[in-house]
Design a protein around this motif. Structure first.
Motif, PDB file in Angstrom:
ATOM      1  N   TYR A  33      36.814  48.353  30.694  1.00 43.87           N
ATOM      2  CA  TYR A  33      36.481  49.101  31.906  1.00 43.87           C
ATOM      3  C   TYR A  33      37.758  49.621  32.565  1.00 43.87           C
ATOM      4  CZ  TYR A  33      32.632  45.764  31.351  1.00 43.87           C
ATOM      5  OH  TYR A  33      31.618  44.995  30.840  1.00 43.87           O
ATOM      6  N   TYR A  35      38.931  50.930  36.439  1.00 45.52           N
ATOM      7  CA  TYR A  35      38.604  51.037  37.853  1.00 45.52           C
ATOM      8  C   TYR A  35      39.803  51.626  38.577  1.00 45.52           C
ATOM      9  CZ  TYR A  35      34.853  47.647  36.880  1.00 45.52           C
ATOM     10  OH  TYR A  35      33.745  47.005  36.370  1.00 45.52           O
ATOM     11  N   GLN A  37      41.720  51.542  42.450  1.00 49.74           N
ATOM     12  CA  GLN A  37      41.793  50.860  43.738  1.00 49.74           C
ATOM     13  C   GLN A  37      42.669  51.683  44.665  1.00 49.74           C
ATOM     14  OE1 GLN A  37      43.554  46.905  43.616  1.00 49.74           O
ATOM     15  NE2 GLN A  37      42.418  46.248  45.426  1.00 49.74           N
ATOM     16  N   LEU A  43      37.615  49.672  45.572  1.00 49.16           N
ATOM     17  CA  LEU A  43      37.607  49.563  44.114  1.00 49.16           C
ATOM     18  C   LEU A  43      36.448  50.362  43.557  1.00 49.16           C
ATOM     19  CD1 LEU A  43      38.452  45.818  43.752  1.00 49.16           C
ATOM     20  CD2 LEU A  43      39.330  47.521  42.175  1.00 49.16           C
ATOM     21  N   PHE A  45      34.547  52.126  40.136  1.00 47.12           N
ATOM     22  CA  PHE A  45      34.356  52.201  38.691  1.00 47.12           C
ATOM     23  C   PHE A  45      34.677  53.612  38.203  1.00 47.12           C
ATOM     24  CE2 PHE A  45      32.390  51.750  34.621  1.00 47.12           C
ATOM     25  CZ  PHE A  45      31.676  52.920  34.407  1.00 47.12           C
ATOM     26  N   TYR A  48      33.546  53.096  31.206  1.00 47.52           N
ATOM     27  CA  TYR A  48      33.228  51.834  30.538  1.00 47.52           C
ATOM     28  C   TYR A  48      33.007  52.105  29.059  1.00 47.52           C
ATOM     29  CZ  TYR A  48      29.457  48.536  29.061  1.00 47.52           C
ATOM     30  OH  TYR A  48      28.644  47.674  28.390  1.00 47.52           O
ATOM     31  N   PRO A  98      29.207  42.866  27.730  1.00 48.32           N
ATOM     32  CA  PRO A  98      29.043  43.557  29.019  1.00 48.32           C
ATOM     33  C   PRO A  98      28.546  42.670  30.151  1.00 48.32           C
ATOM     34  CG  PRO A  98      28.163  44.886  27.244  1.00 48.32           C
ATOM     35  CD  PRO A  98      28.512  43.553  26.631  1.00 48.32           C
ATOM     36  N   ASP A 100      29.230  39.583  30.686  1.00 45.93           N
ATOM     37  CA  ASP A 100      30.142  38.482  31.004  1.00 45.93           C
ATOM     38  C   ASP A 100      31.122  38.846  32.112  1.00 45.93           C
ATOM     39  OD1 ASP A 100      30.431  37.554  27.502  1.00 45.93           O
ATOM     40  OD2 ASP A 100      28.981  36.929  29.028  1.00 45.93           O
ATOM     41  N   GLU A 101      31.847  37.860  32.588  1.00 49.74           N
ATOM     42  CA  GLU A 101      32.852  38.122  33.614  1.00 49.74           C
ATOM     43  C   GLU A 101      33.941  39.010  33.054  1.00 49.74           C
ATOM     44  OE1 GLU A 101      33.943  33.758  33.423  1.00 49.74           O
ATOM     45  OE2 GLU A 101      35.892  34.647  33.929  1.00 49.74           O
ATOM     46  N   GLN A 102      34.501  39.812  33.929  1.00 50.31           N
ATOM     47  CA  GLN A 102      35.553  40.732  33.534  1.00 50.31           C
ATOM     48  C   GLN A 102      36.913  40.167  33.925  1.00 50.31           C
ATOM     49  OE1 GLN A 102      34.621  44.743  34.870  1.00 50.31           O
ATOM     50  NE2 GLN A 102      32.455  44.396  34.420  1.00 50.31           N
ATOM     51  N   PHE A 103      37.856  40.333  33.019  1.00 50.46           N
ATOM     52  CA  PHE A 103      39.236  39.897  33.244  1.00 50.46           C
ATOM     53  C   PHE A 103      40.076  41.137  33.499  1.00 50.46           C
ATOM     54  CE2 PHE A 103      38.925  35.432  32.063  1.00 50.46           C
ATOM     55  CZ  PHE A 103      37.720  35.409  31.384  1.00 50.46           C
ATOM     56  N   PHE A 104      40.805  41.097  34.595  1.00 51.38           N
ATOM     57  CA  PHE A 104      41.543  42.280  35.022  1.00 51.38           C
ATOM     58  C   PHE A 104      43.008  42.210  34.634  1.00 51.38           C
ATOM     59  CE2 PHE A 104      38.784  44.902  37.633  1.00 51.38           C
ATOM     60  CZ  PHE A 104      37.668  44.093  37.732  1.00 51.38           C
ATOM     61  N   GLY A 105      43.570  43.375  34.372  1.00 50.73           N
ATOM     62  CA  GLY A 105      44.994  43.510  34.157  1.00 50.73           C
ATOM     63  C   GLY A 105      45.722  43.670  35.482  1.00 50.73           C
ATOM     64  N   PRO A 106      47.046  43.764  35.428  1.00 45.62           N
ATOM     65  CA  PRO A 106      47.842  43.854  36.657  1.00 45.62           C
ATOM     66  C   PRO A 106      47.799  45.228  37.308  1.00 45.62           C
ATOM     67  CG  PRO A 106      49.261  43.895  34.749  1.00 45.62           C
ATOM     68  CD  PRO A 106      47.888  43.635  34.232  1.00 45.62           C
TER      69      PRO A 106
END
Lengths: 113, 116
Positions: A33, A35, A37, A43, A45, A48, A98, A100-106
């Motif tokens: 995904y 996004y 900010q 934030l 979307f 995807y 899809p 599941d929880e999403q893990f974000f990058g920096p």
């Protein structure tokens, strides 16, 4: 294991230039995904990708924005003819599936002068 | 379309005070619910999640949240905050099924400042 990585961490560009932002998701995650900010919009979307399916592009704000995901892994978000309102932090996230929880990058902080 | 409302933009507390951050969403179908936290200078991290089952979910660092379906709410709580809880907190939802499966809708965020 390694998390989601993004590059560059910061990008300063002049109005009208094109920029490419890169995302390396967690290995084995099928969903990816993008996004954005920003102070005014929170934030949002953008797009995807899920496996080999056609991406959900419904969040892209204009046709200047596009994204690819090659080989089901690395993704590139491209912004053409950047405008000052494109200034924001662009976040990439991945999830195993899809639902599941999403893990974000920096994130990549983009500044358009 | 789905939307998420967080009632408090900025909350200021002293250490050991109790915390409750409000979150309401609008969506007619089945949802998954999340709270994410962003500590200063760090990226978004998952605090807790609700998919199904017990509506009271416990997350990391002593946080919990309660899903009240009838109120479309998913409020975050912590009985005693610490200075290290200073961060921005985001409530998020996604559809459990359907064409928008996966995409997260976020609230505007709540900045929590805890004074030592």
């Amino acid at each position: 294991g390694a998390g989601v990585s993004q590059s560059p961490s910061n990008k300063v560009t002049e109005k009208g230039k094109d920029v490419e932002l890169r995302c390396d998701p967690i290995s084995g995650h099928t969903a990816l995904y993008w996004y954005r900010q920003s102070l005014g919009q929170g934030l949002e979307f953008l797009i995807y990708f899920q496996g080999n399916s056609a991406p959900d592009k419904s969040g892209l704000p204009s046709d200047r924005f596009s994204a690819e995901r090659t080989g089901g892994s690395v993704s590139t978000l491209t912004i053409q003819r950047t405008q000052q309102e494109d200034s924001a932090v662009y976040l990439c996230a991945s999830s195993r599936l899809p639902k599941d929880e999403q893990f974000f990058g920096p994130g990549t902080r983009l500044t358009v002068l | 379309a789905q939307s998420v409302s967080q009632h408090n933009h900025h909350v200021i507390l002293s250490e050991a005070a109790s915390l409750e951050l409000g979150c309401n969403y609008s969506y007619g179908g089945t949802v998954n619910l999340f709270w994410y936290v962003q500590y200063p200078g760090q990226h978004l991290q998952l605090l807790l999640k609700y998919f199904s089952g017990d509506p009271l979910v416990k997350g990391i660092k002593g946080f919990e949240a309660e899903f009240i379906k009838s109120k479309f709410s998913f409020n975050l709580r912590k009985p005693s905050v610490q200075w290290s809880d200073t961060a921005e907190y985001f409530c998020a939802v996604n559809a459990a099924r359907g064409s928008t499966l996966g995409r997260l809708y976020f609230g505007r965020g709540t900045q929590l400042t805890v004074w030592p």
